[in-house]
Design an enzyme around this catalytic site. Sequence first.
Site, PDB file in Angstrom:
ATOM      1  N   GLU A   1       0.786  -1.237  -0.039  1.00 10.23           N
ATOM      2  CA  GLU A   1       0.148   0.013   0.047  1.00 10.23           C
ATOM      3  C   GLU A   1       0.975   1.228  -0.013  1.00 10.23           C
ATOM      4  O   GLU A   1       0.269   2.201   0.170  1.00 10.23           O
ATOM      5  CB  GLU A   1      -0.797  -0.010   1.315  1.00 10.23           C
TER       6      GLU A   1
ATOM      7  N   CYS B   1      -3.319  -3.201   4.513  1.00 10.80           N
ATOM      8  CA  CYS B   1      -2.470  -4.517   4.860  1.00 10.80           C
ATOM      9  C   CYS B   1      -2.600  -5.662   4.302  1.00 10.80           C
ATOM     10  O   CYS B   1      -2.152  -6.893   4.442  1.00 10.80           O
ATOM     11  CB  CYS B   1      -2.378  -4.357   6.271  1.00 10.80           C
TER      12      CYS B   1
ATOM     13  N   THR C   1       2.350   3.665  16.187  1.00 10.36           N
ATOM     14  CA  THR C   1       2.084   2.436  15.346  1.00 10.36           C
ATOM     15  C   THR C   1       2.564   1.954  14.257  1.00 10.36           C
ATOM     16  O   THR C   1       1.770   1.161  13.278  1.00 10.36           O
ATOM     17  CB  THR C   1       0.244   2.077  15.609  1.00 10.36           C
TER      18      THR C   1
ATOM     19  N   HIS D   1      -2.929 -10.352  11.828  1.00  8.37           N
ATOM     20  CA  HIS D   1      -2.234  -8.831  11.496  1.00  8.37           C
ATOM     21  C   HIS D   1      -2.200  -8.494  12.349  1.00  8.37           C
ATOM     22  O   HIS D   1      -2.791  -8.123  13.363  1.00  8.37           O
ATOM     23  CB  HIS D   1      -3.134  -8.265  10.309  1.00  8.37           C
TER      24      HIS D   1
ATOM     25  N   ASN E   1       4.472  -2.262  12.932  1.00 10.87           N
ATOM     26  CA  ASN E   1       3.205  -2.480  12.184  1.00 10.87           C
ATOM     27  C   ASN E   1       3.856  -2.423  10.628  1.00 10.87           C
ATOM     28  O   ASN E   1       4.154  -1.286  10.298  1.00 10.87           O
ATOM     29  CB  ASN E   1       1.794  -1.870  12.087  1.00 10.87           C
TER      30      ASN E   1
END
Length: 458
Positions: free
Chosen positions: A82, A116, A158, A247, A332
Amino acid sequence: PENVGIIAMEVYFPYNCVNQEKLEEFDGVSKGKYTIGLGQRNMGFCGDREDINSLSLTVVHKLMENNSINPDDIGRLEVGTETLIDKSKSVKSVLMQLFEESGNTNIEGVDTTNACYGGTQALFNAVSWIESSAWDGRLAIVVAADIAVYAAGSARSTGGAGAVAMLVGPGAPLVMERGMRSIHMQHAYDFYKPNMSSEYPVVDGKLSVRCYFHALDQCYSRYTEKGRQLDNKTLFTLEDIDYAMFHTPFCRIVQKSLARLMFHDFLCDPECDSSDGEKYADLAKFRNVKLEETFQDEAKGREIEKASMKCSQKVYDKKTEPSLCISRDVGNMYTPSLYGCLASLLFSESIEDLAGKRLMLFSYGSGLASAMFSFRISDDIGSSSPLHALVTSLKDIPARLESRRQVEPGEFLKTLTTREHTHNKNNYSPTCSEEELFPGTYYLTNVDEKFRRTYQRK
Ligand code: ACO
């Protein structure tokens, strides 16, 4: 072809990281918010020398190098990401440079994008190709890579960055289990990137967490239904799964997810109160609750969450916690997050413990797309087995995580500011030092007046 799945894996994360405890102090939030509240320890990040092309070049080159892959043996290559730096030209087309010398241009696949989730769709595509009439007997490479950065504020801690490449083919030590796949897709504005001139997403954090849990509920309900059919039993629960991976936007949400699945198991098993009262003792008083109520009534939702986390703690420690090493220390990575969990599990557990086990994976991409699916691990653990080779190749990851450079939060902030200023620029040469990269890393050397990018390998 039989036993189609993952044969080899390569994981890449950046050399620089920032400590979450220091970030709490720097951001002026209460102590423990990022480390305990979100469950994070460090966060990897990239300077202006790295972009989505360089990350992907690095991880694919390493996968091929470390596994002595002949470029002519690859018939499909796809990228899930992405992190867009071009609205037309795929990252896959950039990766074709790695095949130039061999002369192999006969490689199917392009990029796949949905937050994701893109890496998972790319993996499904590769497996489908091998199982299809279009297959020509060669292997596939699947790449999941992203740079996850957020605007200043509650989401920034994050972030993360990294890449995973997987060699996919028949006779694999991790076999994608046929029939065990469920999907939930829906329109939502929980996290999206409408601003083409910025790397940052527009994010509604609370909504994204709700969407994640709702998708988890839907996928698990459909997945367990398939499990009941496949295993021919009336109840399919976490007991039928040896390891559960998710995830991981941050580690705490993963513990909550596992807890949620246990609550789901409890609700699906009205008999358990009499037959196996002990197992769900913490949940007994919620017997008549419906799963949706956890969204409608926030206070009740929190109470159930707390009780489920307590009830599932042992299962979490055994079946999920070993998959969180990379996530806790890198953050992440977006599309590679789930596959970083898979790699973490493989280097954390002993090969004897892994042999013959069923792995469940939950993939989530905002916007939104989600899937739950499984792998079966081969039970051949001999020293010349494919499983042995795969597991051994990942054993250096903890040492690599340790060897990174820990950067002060002030420098992290400066680096993000540099990225903001140079994103989408032409006529530009990066300024971050090449010293701050692992050996074997590709890095950007120049963006010319026509936005054409050139790279070198360290
Ligand atoms: N000590 C211990 N725990 C603390 C402390 C402290 N000092 N301070 C806060 N906490 C806890 C909170 O209680 C909360 O935990 P809980 O939900 O179990 O109660 C947790 O830390 C986070 O605190 P919040 O106040 O909820 O955090 P905030 O709302 O500021 O941000 C959020 C969290 C929404 C996840 C934000 O980081 C974000 O938007 N991230 C990006 C979006 C995201 O990752 N979404 C997940 C799915 S979509 C995807 O993968 C991108």
